[in-house]
Design a protein around this motif. Structure first.
Motif, PDB file in Angstrom:
ATOM      1  N   LYS A 183       0.851  -1.211   0.000  1.00  0.00           N
ATOM      2  CA  LYS A 183       0.000   0.000   0.000  1.00  0.00           C
ATOM      3  C   LYS A 183       0.873   1.242   0.000  1.00  0.00           C
ATOM      4  N   LYS A 184       1.944   1.203   0.819  1.00  0.00           N
ATOM      5  CA  LYS A 184       2.836   2.372   0.899  1.00  0.00           C
ATOM      6  C   LYS A 184       3.561   2.534  -0.437  1.00  0.00           C
ATOM      7  N   LYS A 185       3.975   1.407  -1.010  1.00  0.00           N
ATOM      8  CA  LYS A 185       4.711   1.495  -2.278  1.00  0.00           C
ATOM      9  C   LYS A 185       3.819   2.016  -3.406  1.00  0.00           C
ATOM     10  N   GLN A 186       2.591   1.537  -3.424  1.00  0.00           N
ATOM     11  CA  GLN A 186       1.714   1.980  -4.525  1.00  0.00           C
ATOM     12  C   GLN A 186       1.420   3.478  -4.411  1.00  0.00           C
ATOM     13  N   GLN A 187       1.273   3.943  -3.150  1.00  0.00           N
ATOM     14  CA  GLN A 187       1.023   5.371  -2.951  1.00  0.00           C
ATOM     15  C   GLN A 187       2.239   6.187  -3.409  1.00  0.00           C
ATOM     16  N   TYR A 188       3.404   5.677  -3.062  1.00  0.00           N
ATOM     17  CA  TYR A 188       4.651   6.352  -3.441  1.00  0.00           C
ATOM     18  C   TYR A 188       4.762   6.420  -4.983  1.00  0.00           C
ATOM     19  N   ILE A 189       4.469   5.289  -5.623  1.00  0.00           N
ATOM     20  CA  ILE A 189       4.544   5.249  -7.100  1.00  0.00           C
ATOM     21  C   ILE A 189       3.552   6.263  -7.683  1.00  0.00           C
ATOM     22  N   MET A 190       2.326   6.271  -7.136  1.00  0.00           N
ATOM     23  CA  MET A 190       1.296   7.164  -7.676  1.00  0.00           C
ATOM     24  C   MET A 190       1.721   8.628  -7.535  1.00  0.00           C
ATOM     25  N   ASN A 246       2.786  14.060 -24.446  1.00  0.00           N
ATOM     26  CA  ASN A 246       2.392  12.795 -25.086  1.00  0.00           C
ATOM     27  C   ASN A 246       1.756  11.803 -24.108  1.00  0.00           C
ATOM     28  N   VAL A 247       1.416  12.260 -22.897  1.00  0.00           N
ATOM     29  CA  VAL A 247       0.755  11.368 -21.933  1.00  0.00           C
ATOM     30  C   VAL A 247      -0.738  11.687 -21.886  1.00  0.00           C
ATOM     31  N   LYS A 248      -1.542  10.643 -22.100  1.00  0.00           N
ATOM     32  CA  LYS A 248      -2.997  10.837 -22.073  1.00  0.00           C
ATOM     33  C   LYS A 248      -3.534  10.687 -20.648  1.00  0.00           C
ATOM     34  N   GLU A 249      -3.045   9.659 -19.962  1.00  0.00           N
ATOM     35  CA  GLU A 249      -3.609   9.366 -18.640  1.00  0.00           C
ATOM     36  C   GLU A 249      -2.641   8.514 -17.831  1.00  0.00           C
ATOM     37  N   VAL A 250      -2.676   8.715 -16.520  1.00  0.00           N
ATOM     38  CA  VAL A 250      -1.962   7.832 -15.605  1.00  0.00           C
ATOM     39  C   VAL A 250      -3.016   7.172 -14.737  1.00  0.00           C
ATOM     40  N   ARG A 251      -2.964   5.869 -14.571  1.00  0.00           N
ATOM     41  CA  ARG A 251      -3.964   5.200 -13.724  1.00  0.00           C
ATOM     42  C   ARG A 251      -3.284   4.116 -12.890  1.00  0.00           C
ATOM     43  N   GLN A 252      -3.944   3.767 -11.813  1.00  0.00           N
ATOM     44  CA  GLN A 252      -3.347   2.774 -10.917  1.00  0.00           C
ATOM     45  C   GLN A 252      -4.417   1.951 -10.243  1.00  0.00           C
ATOM     46  N   GLN A 253      -4.124   0.692 -10.053  1.00  0.00           N
ATOM     47  CA  GLN A 253      -4.933  -0.171  -9.204  1.00  0.00           C
ATOM     48  C   GLN A 253      -3.933  -1.037  -8.447  1.00  0.00           C
ATOM     49  N   GLU A 279       4.761   9.751  -7.418  1.00  0.00           N
ATOM     50  CA  GLU A 279       5.889  10.016  -8.315  1.00  0.00           C
ATOM     51  C   GLU A 279       5.464  10.130  -9.778  1.00  0.00           C
ATOM     52  N   VAL A 280       4.430   9.390 -10.163  1.00  0.00           N
ATOM     53  CA  VAL A 280       4.051   9.422 -11.584  1.00  0.00           C
ATOM     54  C   VAL A 280       3.123  10.591 -11.943  1.00  0.00           C
ATOM     55  N   GLN A 281       2.724  11.361 -10.937  1.00  0.00           N
ATOM     56  CA  GLN A 281       1.872  12.513 -11.251  1.00  0.00           C
ATOM     57  C   GLN A 281       2.526  13.435 -12.279  1.00  0.00           C
ATOM     58  N   LYS A 282       3.862  13.548 -12.182  1.00  0.00           N
ATOM     59  CA  LYS A 282       4.558  14.459 -13.104  1.00  0.00           C
ATOM     60  C   LYS A 282       4.441  14.008 -14.573  1.00  0.00           C
ATOM     61  N   PHE A 283       4.154  12.744 -14.778  1.00  0.00           N
ATOM     62  CA  PHE A 283       4.006  12.256 -16.155  1.00  0.00           C
ATOM     63  C   PHE A 283       2.825  12.933 -16.852  1.00  0.00           C
ATOM     64  N   ILE A 313      12.424   1.684  -7.200  1.00  0.00           N
ATOM     65  CA  ILE A 313      11.224   2.332  -7.758  1.00  0.00           C
ATOM     66  C   ILE A 313      11.624   3.662  -8.402  1.00  0.00           C
ATOM     67  N   ASP A 314      12.467   4.412  -7.700  1.00  0.00           N
ATOM     68  CA  ASP A 314      12.917   5.704  -8.245  1.00  0.00           C
ATOM     69  C   ASP A 314      13.581   5.511  -9.603  1.00  0.00           C
ATOM     70  N   LYS A 315      14.420   4.482  -9.683  1.00  0.00           N
ATOM     71  CA  LYS A 315      15.131   4.259 -10.954  1.00  0.00           C
ATOM     72  C   LYS A 315      14.134   3.871 -12.052  1.00  0.00           C
ATOM     73  N   MET A 316      13.237   2.968 -11.719  1.00  0.00           N
ATOM     74  CA  MET A 316      12.233   2.506 -12.691  1.00  0.00           C
ATOM     75  C   MET A 316      11.430   3.699 -13.225  1.00  0.00           C
ATOM     76  N   ILE A 317      11.036   4.585 -12.320  1.00  0.00           N
ATOM     77  CA  ILE A 317      10.211   5.721 -12.734  1.00  0.00           C
ATOM     78  C   ILE A 317      11.025   6.746 -13.519  1.00  0.00           C
ATOM     79  N   SER A 318      12.257   6.998 -13.089  1.00  0.00           N
ATOM     80  CA  SER A 318      13.020   8.030 -13.810  1.00  0.00           C
ATOM     81  C   SER A 318      13.392   7.550 -15.214  1.00  0.00           C
ATOM     82  N   VAL A 319      13.659   6.245 -15.359  1.00  0.00           N
ATOM     83  CA  VAL A 319      13.956   5.728 -16.707  1.00  0.00           C
ATOM     84  C   VAL A 319      12.701   5.831 -17.588  1.00  0.00           C
TER      85      VAL A 319
END
Ligand SMILES: Cc1ncc(COP(=O)(O)O)c(C=O)c1O
Length: 425
Positions: A334-341, A352-359, A343-347, A411-417
């Motif tokens: 739960k903490k990781k998914q919140q952190y990912i969400m 060229n980004v239409k939408e970011v979604r998470q489950q 971080e990806v807001q900036k996308f 996670i940081d590396k995955m998102i920044s790449v």
């Protein structure tokens, strides 16, 4: 590499691509990392086709599989049984939604779907009803054997084989994650059931997240409504949790978000922590009883696969479920998914980004403005690999589905790449 290309025909691949796209021979894996022979490492951000939960070469799962291999590697499951199969079946009955009391072992996802479809049809037949049509959601994916493809709706996999497929009908999937979209789709489901229920055996769904259909997500309200309608119209509900099961959506099973119990649940992928092929179809005692009678070859479910319930795979599954029992996996996720969400807001600010979604532990970034011929997924894949991250987009949808043991730094590396990759397109 060349020895491979001389003889191996790879899955889901136009082999000619490998004239220019090098194959990556993997030497070993550890945690979230895959290592090649040249000393490069890759974060496995797609869990090797969504199977890996607790990392590659997980010491605990390794130990349990090694212990099992010295005891019993395999035995047929007809007329015989073994301890890992029995223990695992009890465990699955305990942790899945109530009412799923019987476990039918199979050995891969598509075969579990095939078995569930056959069981559903056969159940009705045993009760004197001829219901041979299946309903499934638009944009769904349930595997690639003939029956599973028939209930799928991803043109890329299905179109060519259409003349071979069995009778089925597609119903609308909610267009987005809103409750209103779920209610709209339910209205049409109800109309279809009103007219066709007499010939429909089951509705099969990927609960909450349609994986291969581009990580399309919808509201749990749809599952609540679909469960009520299928019950009212004497139609089974098959929850294909092959991808969503074992915590991917934030709960152990996606059906829990809607507090529903389907008539059949198919499980595979994360079941063995990503170690070995295994799948199950779970169902109710009531359905099981419709097959239970003095021997009659037309009434019994005479479906089998050679590696059904393999003991090594069951041992890996038991070890995987023990990790869920002993570690606070879903809470930590739960903490990781919140952190990912966060971080990806900036996308969303990228043009060229239409939408970011998470489950849960599935996060998708949908791109816009590209056509299929551009193969931007392939370009992005190559970029991410060159930076040490394995991300394998579904067309123009980039997604993260990492093993749960991924650290915040990884996670940081995955998102920044991914961010750099999307900017570079
Ligand atoms: C929801 C769903 N069902 C079925 C399958 C098929 O499983 P397998 O690839 O093991 O045949 C998949 C595979 O991605 C899946 O995501």
């Amino acid at each position: 590499m060349q020895k491979d290309l001389d003889v191996i025909w790879h899955p889901c691949t136009q082999m000619k691509d490998h004239e220019t796209l090098p194959l990556i021979p993997i030497k070993s894996g550890k945690g979230v990392y895959l290592y090649d022979f040249e000393g490069n490492s890759y974060i496995d951000a797609v869990s090797s086709w969504w199977v890996n939960l607790f990392g590659h070469a997980n010491p605990f799962i390794n130990e349990k599989v090694k212990a099992q291999i010295d005891t019993l590697e395999h035995v047929l499951l007809a007329g015989f049984t073994h301890e890992p199969a029995v223990q695992l079946a009890h465990k699955l009955v305990d942790i899945t939604p109530s009412g799923l009391d019987k476990v039918f072992y199979v050995d891969n996802g598509s075969s579990a779907v095939e078995a569930a479809l056959k069981m559903s049809y056969h159940y009705h037949l045993n009760l004197g009803k001829n219901k041979s049509v299946f309903l499934s959601l638009r944009n769904s994916y349930h595997g690639e054997t003939i029956g599973a493809l028939s209930v799928g709706d991803v043109a890329l996999y299905k179109e060519t084989y259409k003349p071979l497929l069995i009778a089925n009908k597609q119903v609308p999937v909610p267009l987005d994650q809103s409750e209103e979209a779920a209610i709209e789709a339910l209205k049409i489901l109800e109309e279809i059931l009103k007219n066709d229920a007499h010939e429909v055996a089951a509705l099969i769904v990927e609960p909450l997240v349609q994986g291969a259909g581009g990580m399309h997500m919808y509201h749990p309200r749809y599952l609540v409504g679909a469960r009520a309608l299928t019950k009212a119209y004497d139609v089974h509900l098959i929850a294909d949790e092959i991808m969503t099961g074992f915590g991917r959506t934030g709960r152990m099973f996606a059906c829990e978000h809607a507090d529903i119990s389907p008539d059949f649940m198919t499980l595979s992928k994360g079941l063995t922590g990503g170690y070995l092929p295994l799948s199950v179809v779970m169902t109710s005692n009531e359905i099981y009883q419709a097959f239970y009678c003095d021997y009659n070859e037309h009434k019994a479910f005479l479906h089998s696969h050679s590696y059904t319930g393999n003991p090594l795979a069951c041992a890996a599954a038991l070890a995987t479920l023990e990790i869920f029992d002993t570690e606070n996996v879903l809470e930590e996720n739960k903490k990781k998914q919140q952190y990912i969400m966060n971080e990806v807001q900036k996308f969303t600010l990228l043009s060229n980004v239409k939408e970011v979604r998470q489950q849960g532990m599935i996060t998708a970034i949908e791109l816009k403005g590209y056509n299929v011929k551009e193969r931007i997924g392939l370009r992005f894949y190559q970029f991410a690999l060159s930076k040490g991250v394995l991300l394998r987009p579904l067309g123009h949808v980039i997604y993260f589905m990492p093993p749960y043991i991924i650290t915040y730094k990884e996670i940081d590396k995955m998102i920044s790449v991914a961010y750099e990759g999307i900017q570079s397109l």
